[in-house]
Design an enzyme around this catalytic site. Structure first.
Site, PDB file in Angstrom:
ATOM      1  N   CYS A 163     -76.906-104.709 -26.267  1.00  0.00           N
ATOM      2  CA  CYS A 163     -77.970-104.956 -27.251  1.00  0.00           C
ATOM      3  C   CYS A 163     -77.946-106.379 -27.805  1.00  0.00           C
ATOM      4  O   CYS A 163     -78.909-106.818 -28.425  1.00  0.00           O
ATOM      5  CB  CYS A 163     -77.871-103.969 -28.404  1.00  0.00           C
TER       6      CYS A 163
HETATM    7  N1  COA Z   1     -83.014 -82.545 -32.535  1.00  0.00           N
HETATM    8  C1  COA Z   1     -82.612 -81.785 -33.559  1.00  0.00           C
HETATM    9  N2  COA Z   1     -81.377 -81.821 -34.080  1.00  0.00           N
HETATM   10  C2  COA Z   1     -80.493 -82.663 -33.522  1.00  0.00           C
HETATM   11  C3  COA Z   1     -80.835 -83.485 -32.427  1.00  0.00           C
HETATM   12  C4  COA Z   1     -82.162 -83.418 -31.947  1.00  0.00           C
HETATM   13  N3  COA Z   1     -82.586 -84.173 -30.928  1.00  0.00           N
HETATM   14  N4  COA Z   1     -79.751 -84.210 -32.073  1.00  0.00           N
HETATM   15  C5  COA Z   1     -78.768 -83.876 -32.906  1.00  0.00           C
HETATM   16  N5  COA Z   1     -79.205 -82.932 -33.769  1.00  0.00           N
HETATM   17  C6  COA Z   1     -78.423 -82.243 -34.832  1.00  0.00           C
HETATM   18  C7  COA Z   1     -76.961 -82.178 -34.503  1.00  0.00           C
HETATM   19  O1  COA Z   1     -76.685 -81.060 -33.724  1.00  0.00           O
HETATM   20  C8  COA Z   1     -76.338 -82.095 -35.889  1.00  0.00           C
HETATM   21  O2  COA Z   1     -76.428 -80.777 -36.329  1.00  0.00           O
HETATM   22  P1  COA Z   1     -75.248 -80.118 -37.203  1.00  0.00           P
HETATM   23  O3  COA Z   1     -75.224 -80.894 -38.471  1.00  0.00           O
HETATM   24  O4  COA Z   1     -75.720 -78.696 -37.374  1.00  0.00           O
HETATM   25  O5  COA Z   1     -74.006 -80.290 -36.385  1.00  0.00           O
HETATM   26  C9  COA Z   1     -77.278 -82.922 -36.756  1.00  0.00           C
HETATM   27  O6  COA Z   1     -78.514 -82.992 -36.049  1.00  0.00           O
HETATM   28  C10 COA Z   1     -76.759 -84.318 -37.023  1.00  0.00           C
HETATM   29  O7  COA Z   1     -76.392 -84.951 -35.768  1.00  0.00           O
HETATM   30  P2  COA Z   1     -75.800 -86.388 -35.678  1.00  0.00           P
HETATM   31  O8  COA Z   1     -75.606 -86.741 -34.246  1.00  0.00           O
HETATM   32  O9  COA Z   1     -74.630 -86.508 -36.589  1.00  0.00           O
HETATM   33  O10 COA Z   1     -77.040 -87.225 -36.232  1.00  0.00           O
HETATM   34  P3  COA Z   1     -77.082 -88.613 -36.952  1.00  0.00           P
HETATM   35  O11 COA Z   1     -77.644 -88.403 -38.290  1.00  0.00           O
HETATM   36  O12 COA Z   1     -75.820 -89.403 -36.832  1.00  0.00           O
HETATM   37  O13 COA Z   1     -78.210 -89.381 -36.100  1.00  0.00           O
HETATM   38  C11 COA Z   1     -78.348 -91.114 -34.419  1.00  0.00           C
HETATM   39  C12 COA Z   1     -78.001 -89.656 -34.725  1.00  0.00           C
HETATM   40  C13 COA Z   1     -77.983 -91.389 -32.979  1.00  0.00           C
HETATM   41  C14 COA Z   1     -79.838 -91.314 -34.626  1.00  0.00           C
HETATM   42  C15 COA Z   1     -77.580 -92.046 -35.380  1.00  0.00           C
HETATM   43  O14 COA Z   1     -76.216 -91.686 -35.423  1.00  0.00           O
HETATM   44  C16 COA Z   1     -77.676 -93.497 -34.986  1.00  0.00           C
HETATM   45  O15 COA Z   1     -78.751 -94.064 -34.828  1.00  0.00           O
HETATM   46  N6  COA Z   1     -76.508 -94.190 -34.881  1.00  0.00           N
HETATM   47  C17 COA Z   1     -76.465 -95.565 -34.521  1.00  0.00           C
HETATM   48  C18 COA Z   1     -76.766 -95.667 -33.102  1.00  0.00           C
HETATM   49  C19 COA Z   1     -76.850 -97.053 -32.564  1.00  0.00           C
HETATM   50  O16 COA Z   1     -77.260 -97.975 -33.208  1.00  0.00           O
HETATM   51  N7  COA Z   1     -76.514 -97.187 -31.347  1.00  0.00           N
HETATM   52  C20 COA Z   1     -76.617 -98.392 -30.697  1.00  0.00           C
HETATM   53  C21 COA Z   1     -77.312 -98.136 -29.434  1.00  0.00           C
HETATM   54  S1  COA Z   1     -77.485 -99.593 -28.588  1.00  0.00           S
END
Ligand code: COA
Length: 380
Positions: A163
């Site tokens: 990125c």
């Molecule tokens: N639809 C519905 N629910 C979902 C889901 C989806 N597509 N994906 C995950 N969930 C659920 C999970 O199962 C979890 O449920 P639980 O609390 O019952 O266990 C809950 O949502 C939270 O999941 P989590 O993975 O902890 O979500 P989050 O709030 O951390 O968001 C991201 C996920 C990826 C959006 C976030 O962590 C993020 O953007 N992180 C930074 C990523 C980044 O910048 N990466 C760089 C890439 S280059």
């Protein structure tokens, strides 16, 4: 070729270019396709699921995606196969070696726009850096193909810092200008991220989008009147396995196979969020201090576009207050995470209203971990 003795050694951004694929996938379309895949999978494996041998897949939701990431839609190069529950991956006809590669094609489109906006001809450019997350092949370099397609006499090479590729590319280009080794360098970031996204993975299937950007970095002595002075650039890397893609020629199971899932993008999103926010905020503040810029006086932050919450926190730490959309514009909502291109799209689309002498920051962060800052000031 311009006489290099006339050059100032001061790098500026002369222009930028953007190519946006026509097709876009809304969260609603994406989730409908994903949930159909889940339904079919669970039906096909109902016996094993009932016997407790495998776990049933869980549906995705539009509400979660928007709340957790801020993403509402993403552009893609091939919409139909991505949404087809039997394929869920981009597909296009194989091109012969005599045809322009698809990654080079979109890079050329963005590059041409940057050159046009700068009033520059291809023969005025000395080098092309193709700075992106995933190259279409190991070699010949994508940059050399883009160089050839544009008709540039000079050199080109690929660089991948995930990125952060574009900001690393900008510093590299700026260093060529500073050293007097080049006067005009194109940094092209074609990001067909749909190819390395696992569209069957509920945790990440909504994250990425396709796009291409270009940044023309030049010596101030030949820049067009409208340009942005580069006040300083800073790069940082810290190794982490929290964002990883194991695809490679020593390591190539097919992504469609279960054991091939790690040959696509995988991440520990929560850890990335927690670890990268403080690292980047601290880096920005320290670099501003070194450049004698009050971070709170920054007129605009063009931040990497991965997650709206991350950007909110970083901007708050830098500016000392909750940033408005005017101070830290979002393109994530309609483009998704476009890897290295994200902060450049924001800069491309949201800078025309700024005044001469306004100071801003282009900042990227992501896998590696890697982060890059480019402080810029609109020329008067
Ligand atoms: N639809 C519905 N629910 C979902 C889901 C989806 N597509 N994906 C995950 N969930 C659920 C999970 O199962 C979890 O449920 P639980 O609390 O019952 O266990 C809950 O949502 C939270 O999941 P989590 O993975 O902890 O979500 P989050 O709030 O951390 O968001 C991201 C996920 C990826 C959006 C976030 O962590 C993020 O953007 N992180 C930074 C990523 C980044 O910048 N990466 C760089 C890439 S280059």
């Amino acid at each position: 070729m311009t006489d290099m003795t006339e050059m100032s050694g001061r790098p500026v951004i002369s222009a930028t270019g953007l190519f946006t694929p026509e097709d876009s996938i809304s969260n609603e379309e994406l989730v409908a396709s994903f949930n159909e895949y889940v339904r079919r999978y669970n039906q096909q494996h109902s016996d094993s699921i009932e016997a407790g041998e495998i776990t049933a897949l869980t549906e995705s939701s539009v509400e979660f995606i928007e709340k957790a990431s801020g993403i509402k839609a993403r552009h893609v190069m091939a919409k139909q196969p991505v949404l087809d529950p039997d394929i869920m991956s981009p597909r296009w006809p194989q091109r012969s070696n005599d045809e322009l590669s698809i990654l080079a094609e979109i890079g050329v489109k963005a590059a041409r726009q940057a050159l046009e906006r700068a009033g520059r001809k291809a023969e005025d450019v000395d080098a092309v850096l193709c700075a992106a997350s995933n190259m279409e092949r190991p070699y010949p370099a994508m940059a050399i193909e883009i160089q050839q397609a544009l008709g540039i006499d000079g050199f080109g090479f690929d660089m991948n810092v995930a990125c952060s590729s574009a900001t690393f590319g900008i510093q590299t280009a700026a260093d060529y200008i500073r050293a007097g080794n080049a006067k005009s360098v194109l940094v092209v970031s074609p990001e067909i991220t749909s190819g390395h996204l696992n569209w069957r993975d509920r945790d990440s299937h909504f994250i990425f989008g396709d796009v291409a950007t270009a940044v023309l970095v030049e010596d101030a002595a030949l820049a067009p009147a409208e340009h942005w002075d580069i006040l300083g650039t800073k790069l940082k890397t810290v190794f982490s396995n929290n964002i990883r893609n194991n695809f490679g020629f020593l390591n190539r199971a097919y992504p469609e196979e279960a054991e091939g899932a790690d040959k696509l993008f995988v991440q520990e999103g929560r850890k990335v969020f927690k670890e990268v926010v403080p690292m980047v905020a601290q880096m920005i503040v320290e670099e501003a201090e070194r450049l004698k810029i009050d971070p709170q006086s920054l007129r605009r932050l063009w931040l990497h576009q991965a997650n709206a919450g991350m950007n909110r926190l970083i901007a708050h730490r830098v500016l000392g207050h909750e940033a408005s959309e005017d101070e830290s514009p979002t393109v994530l909502d309609s483009y998704g995470n476009t890897s290295s291109a994200g902060s450049i799209i924001a800069f491309h689309l949201h800078r025309a209203d700024l005044q001469a002498e306004d100071t801003g920051l282009i900042c990227s962060f992501g896998a590696g971990y890697s982060a890059g800052t480019v402080f810029v000031r609109k020329a008067g």
